[in-house]
Motif scaffolding. Structure first.
Motif, mmCIF file in Angstrom:
data_model
loop_
_atom_site.group_PDB
_atom_site.id
_atom_site.type_symbol
_atom_site.label_atom_id
_atom_site.label_comp_id
_atom_site.label_asym_id
_atom_site.label_seq_id
_atom_site.Cartn_x
_atom_site.Cartn_y
_atom_site.Cartn_z
ATOM 1 N N GLN A 102 7.707 10.483 -3.172
ATOM 2 C CA GLN A 102 8.595 10.807 -2.065
ATOM 3 C C GLN A 102 8.439 12.275 -1.700
ATOM 4 N N LYS A 103 9.081 12.660 -0.629
ATOM 5 C CA LYS A 103 9.044 14.038 -0.173
ATOM 6 C C LYS A 103 9.594 14.963 -1.252
ATOM 7 N N TYR A 104 8.824 16.017 -1.566
ATOM 8 C CA TYR A 104 9.182 17.040 -2.556
ATOM 9 C C TYR A 104 9.304 16.490 -3.969
ATOM 10 N N GLY A 105 8.849 15.267 -4.199
ATOM 11 C CA GLY A 105 8.999 14.662 -5.524
ATOM 12 C C GLY A 105 8.248 15.390 -6.613
ATOM 13 N N GLN A 106 7.284 16.262 -6.237
ATOM 14 C CA GLN A 106 6.528 16.999 -7.224
ATOM 15 C C GLN A 106 7.257 18.250 -7.704
ATOM 16 N N MET A 107 8.419 18.561 -7.106
ATOM 17 C CA MET A 107 9.196 19.726 -7.529
ATOM 18 C C MET A 107 10.291 19.290 -8.501
ATOM 19 N N TYR A 108 10.595 20.164 -9.443
ATOM 20 C CA TYR A 108 11.355 19.761 -10.622
ATOM 21 C C TYR A 108 12.738 19.207 -10.287
ATOM 22 N N TYR A 109 13.529 19.946 -9.496
ATOM 23 C CA TYR A 109 14.873 19.444 -9.175
ATOM 24 C C TYR A 109 14.786 18.055 -8.571
ATOM 25 N N HIS A 110 13.901 17.883 -7.580
ATOM 26 C CA HIS A 110 13.799 16.602 -6.885
ATOM 27 C C HIS A 110 13.370 15.502 -7.853
ATOM 28 N N ASP A 147 -2.864 10.818 -5.696
ATOM 29 C CA ASP A 147 -3.683 11.667 -4.837
ATOM 30 C C ASP A 147 -3.221 11.423 -3.396
ATOM 31 N N PRO A 148 -2.583 12.418 -2.746
ATOM 32 C CA PRO A 148 -2.054 12.187 -1.399
ATOM 33 C C PRO A 148 -3.118 11.963 -0.338
ATOM 34 N N THR A 149 -4.395 12.164 -0.713
ATOM 35 C CA THR A 149 -5.476 11.931 0.249
ATOM 36 C C THR A 149 -6.037 10.516 0.141
ATOM 37 N N ARG A 192 0.838 -1.197 0.000
ATOM 38 C CA ARG A 192 0.000 0.000 0.000
ATOM 39 C C ARG A 192 0.875 1.250 0.000
ATOM 40 N N VAL A 193 0.317 2.338 -0.562
ATOM 41 C CA VAL A 193 0.981 3.637 -0.585
ATOM 42 C C VAL A 193 -0.026 4.676 -0.148
ATOM 43 N N SER A 194 0.400 5.599 0.727
ATOM 44 C CA SER A 194 -0.557 6.587 1.220
ATOM 45 C C SER A 194 0.181 7.815 1.740
ATOM 46 N N GLY A 195 -0.522 8.955 1.743
ATOM 47 C CA GLY A 195 -0.022 10.157 2.390
ATOM 48 C C GLY A 195 0.833 11.026 1.504
ATOM 49 N N VAL A 196 1.067 12.253 1.968
ATOM 50 C CA VAL A 196 1.813 13.236 1.191
ATOM 51 C C VAL A 196 3.255 12.803 0.950
ATOM 52 N N LEU A 197 3.772 11.913 1.793
ATOM 53 C CA LEU A 197 5.147 11.462 1.652
ATOM 54 C C LEU A 197 5.268 10.100 0.977
ATOM 55 N N GLY A 198 4.142 9.532 0.557
ATOM 56 C CA GLY A 198 4.194 8.247 -0.128
ATOM 57 C C GLY A 198 4.602 7.099 0.762
ATOM 58 N N ALA A 199 4.061 7.053 1.988
ATOM 59 C CA ALA A 199 4.407 5.995 2.932
ATOM 60 C C ALA A 199 4.084 4.623 2.351
ATOM 61 N N VAL A 200 4.966 3.647 2.588
ATOM 62 C CA VAL A 200 4.799 2.290 2.059
ATOM 63 C C VAL A 200 4.565 1.325 3.226
ATOM 64 N N PHE A 201 3.462 0.584 3.152
ATOM 65 C CA PHE A 201 3.135 -0.421 4.157
ATOM 66 C C PHE A 201 2.372 -1.534 3.461
ATOM 67 N N ASP A 202 1.861 -2.515 4.202
ATOM 68 C CA ASP A 202 1.116 -3.587 3.537
ATOM 69 C C ASP A 202 -0.198 -3.841 4.264
ATOM 70 N N ASN A 203 -0.954 -4.815 3.771
ATOM 71 C CA ASN A 203 -2.300 -5.059 4.320
ATOM 72 C C ASN A 203 -2.257 -5.650 5.722
ATOM 73 N N ARG A 204 -1.070 -6.023 6.186
ATOM 74 C CA ARG A 204 -0.918 -6.508 7.554
ATOM 75 C C ARG A 204 -0.546 -5.373 8.511
ATOM 76 N N GLY A 205 -0.307 -4.191 7.956
ATOM 77 C CA GLY A 205 0.051 -3.058 8.797
ATOM 78 C C GLY A 205 1.527 -2.952 9.084
ATOM 79 N N ARG A 206 2.341 -3.739 8.384
ATOM 80 C CA ARG A 206 3.790 -3.602 8.549
ATOM 81 C C ARG A 206 4.248 -2.348 7.802
ATOM 82 N N ILE A 207 5.085 -1.550 8.434
ATOM 83 C CA ILE A 207 5.554 -0.302 7.848
ATOM 84 C C ILE A 207 7.015 -0.472 7.452
ATOM 85 N N PHE A 208 7.309 -0.176 6.184
ATOM 86 C CA PHE A 208 8.664 -0.359 5.670
ATOM 87 C C PHE A 208 9.405 0.969 5.815
#
Length: 621
Positions: free
Chosen positions: A166-174, A222-224, A117-133
């Motif tokens: 990822q963080k700031y990934g929507q900005m050109y340099y990043h 969509d970060p929401t 799974r992917v969620s949030g403004v920072l693109g957090a990665v986890f799975d359906n068991r709730g493990r956070i990578f």
């Protein structure tokens, strides 16, 4: 004759008994698996390559990242770097007289996560068991806090999904220097079933298509929302602002910038223009370009506007011998220029991020800085002293000092070298003494460069001394040209708030989906729609959402610190005070941006303010 005994019922009964036992056994196994999955909720997986958790497959694993040296930035006069030492340390650890070696950590990899799974403004990665990578997740902000919330989450479901959010990934340099190398790592594992998450900017589509990823395989993030995939592909993360040099190697290889062109074909001075940009425009750009053409008539100057195609952009920067311009998107393409290329950056001194200094060092290029004392990230425009540009170009082109030492000129009558008067200077390439610009001084005769007046002072009319503001007045920046820059502290605090508390900042940091409302069919309908309860409620919701996402973003702004820093934070704020959460502590090394504790430009009472990015959720002491 006795009755024959039939085995059929007995066999059938035995089979039924075995099936029942097997069913109960499976129930027991599934029950234990369910218990195991429940116990996995909130589990932090810190190192995918060493832990190899169930459901995660390593598709690619590269060699460990390499350390590399980062030479000091070059100024027209090296002592100028000392004038801005405190400012150059606001956004990163920088040692003007010490070791700035980049200490690499980690390696490139690509993993496949079952039911990811992917969620949030920072693109957090986890799975359906709730493990956070945690290697792939800079903050837990916005993630489900209970197993019930996790199970109740509505998903945008995909069979196969790839993410580089990822963080700031929507900005050109990043995007160019941090995200594209991650996409390159993913390329061998993409197929017709795979969708790639993007932020939806037109330039993203152009670069991805150049890499062979068609628009129909792109999914705007969509970060929401929460994205769920039977199989989620994720490449190794990229440190914000200071990615490993292997990133640059990937870019140069895939875009055929290696091997570089022969020296005789690298003949361009590329000026990166920001005309039409919302911020950091160069007010006197035309004057600068005319002066450069006059001082260096034999040089070819190419203006890069940002409207060029991907292919044109790569080809232009491959021909560069000098890349010069204001801090911004255009300088990102210097990664395609050859080792030895000179990169000249006009850099604001209020929280200056030194990503182009880092990139130049990683690419074997020479980095030069023109510090802008009176500017900041979202300043609409800035005036660059033309003499500064000519001086730094002379340095980059190795123009000799001439018959006289720096700071001296030849007397027309005696032909002897005489020092420039106080309040003026002479650098390489110049034939006359140049008056110091406002906010700078040359206290003595024979100066090769003008020093910048520190904060809370201003330069006098003669440009020979810095004068302190009177009473309780202060200046907002160093390099103030007159007493008009001195203001009461409360006015300066208000000015700082206004400077950064604006919609432009929010839009740069967080990309939100557009308003999904029906389009009006008439002028009257358009006017009424502007004040319709539905639109106003939606706009209010979007503002609240943006503010929440900004808070999530800033909550992850704490970055790598030394053990001493962490201990100091615990002494100040109690256990865990240097880190807002266990997860952030464990993932600081990924971001290596060192921007959590920033120094104040208004140190009138020792108050330490946070970064200019923390415009709204900022908590002042």
């Amino acid at each position: 004759m006795g009755r024959a005994f039939s085995l059929v019922p007995l066999v059938a009964c035995s089979v039924l008994l075995v099936q029942l036992c097997g069913a109960f056994g499976e129930l027991g196994v599934h029950g234990k698996e369910a218990e195991k999955q429940d116990s996995d909720f909130g589990l932090l997986v810190d190192d995918l390559l060493s832990e190899r958790p169930s459901g995660v497959q390593v598709l690619y694993q590269g060699a460990p990242f390499e350390d590399f040296e980062r030479p000091l930035p070059r100024f027209v006069e090296q002592s100028a770097g000392q004038d801005f030492e405190v400012y150059l340390n606001q956004t990163q650890d920088f040692h003007p007289n010490g070791d700035n070696t980049y200490l690499a950590d980690g390696q490139q990899f690509v993993v496949s996560i079952k039911n990811g799974r992917v969620s949030g403004v920072l693109g957090a990665v986890f799975d359906n068991r709730g493990r956070i990578f945690t290697e792939l997740t800079p903050s837990v902000a916005g993630l489900p806090t209970t197993k019930e919330q996790l199970d109740a989450t509505k998903c945008k479901h995909f069979k196969r999904l790839a993410t580089t959010i990822q963080k700031y990934g929507q900005m050109y340099y990043h995007f160019i220097q941090e995200v594209i190398p991650r996409i390159i790592l993913l390329r061998p594992f993409l197929n017709e079933e795979t969708k790639v998450l993007t932020f939806g900017a037109p330039y993203e589509a152009a670069w991805l298509q150049y890499l062979g990823i068609p628009p129909e395989h792109m999914e705007v993030y969509d970060p929401t929302a929460t994205y769920c995939a039977d199989e989620l592909l994720v490449p190794s993360p990229s440190a914000v602002i200071i990615p490993p040099k292997e990133n640059y190697g990937l870019l140069r290889k895939v875009f055929k910038a290696d091997p570089p062109l022969p020296v005789e074909q690298r003949d361009l001075i590329i000026y990166c223009s920001r005309k039409g940009a919302s911020d950091r425009r160069v007010r006197n750009e035309d004057e600068i370009l005319a002066a450069v053409a006059a001082r260096f008539p034999n040089e070819k100057v190419q203006i890069f506007t940002g409207k060029e195609s991907v292919s044109e952009t790569v080809q232009i920067f491959k021909r560069a011998k000098i890349v010069i311009g204001m801090h911004g998107a255009g300088l990102s393409h210097s990664v395609f220029s050859a080792p030895g290329t000179a990169l000249i950056e006009f850099l604001f001194m209020y929280n200056p991020p030194m990503m182009f200094w880092h990139a130049a060092a990683a690419s074997g290029q020479r980095y030069f800085m023109v510090p802008l004392a009176q500017s900041w990230w979202l300043a609409p425009e800035a005036e660059i002293p033309t003499a500064d540009v000519l001086d730094v170009l002379s340095l980059a082109l190795d123009v000799p000092a001439g018959d006289c030492p720096l700071g001296h000129v030849k007397d027309a009558q005696t032909s002897k070298c005489v020092p420039c008067p106080a309040g003026t200077y002479r650098a390489a390439g110049a034939s006359l003494c140049t008056p110091c610009a406002g906010g700078r001084i040359a206290a003595d005769a024979g100066a090769a460069f003008c020093r910048t007046c520190p904060v809370n002072t201003f330069s006098d009319e003669s440009r020979t001394q810095c004068v302190a503001c009177s009473g309780d007045a202060n200046t907002m920046f160093p390099g103030s040209p007159s007493e008009d820059s001195c203001h009461p502290v409360d006015e300066l605090e208000y000015a700082l708030d206004v400077m950064f508390d604006n919609e432009n900042l929010a839009k740069k940091l967080v990309r939100l989906p557009a308003l999904e409302l029906p389009k009006p069919t008439s002028t009257l309908g358009w006017v009424s729609s502007l004040v319709s309860p539905k639109r106003m409620l939606r706009a209010h919701h979007m503002n609240q959402l943006r503010n929440q996402l900004l808070e999530d973003l800033f909550d992850a702004d704490g970055l790598e610190q030394s053990d001493e820093d962490l201990e100091e934070g615990e002494e100040e704020h109690g256990e865990g005070g240097a880190s807002r959460s266990l997860l952030q502590y464990q993932t600081r090394r990924l971001l290596q941006y060192d921007g959590e504790r920033r120094r104040s430009l208004l140190q009138y009472d020792g108050e330490r303010r946070r970064s200019l990015l923390q415009y709204d959720g900022e908590r002042r002491r």
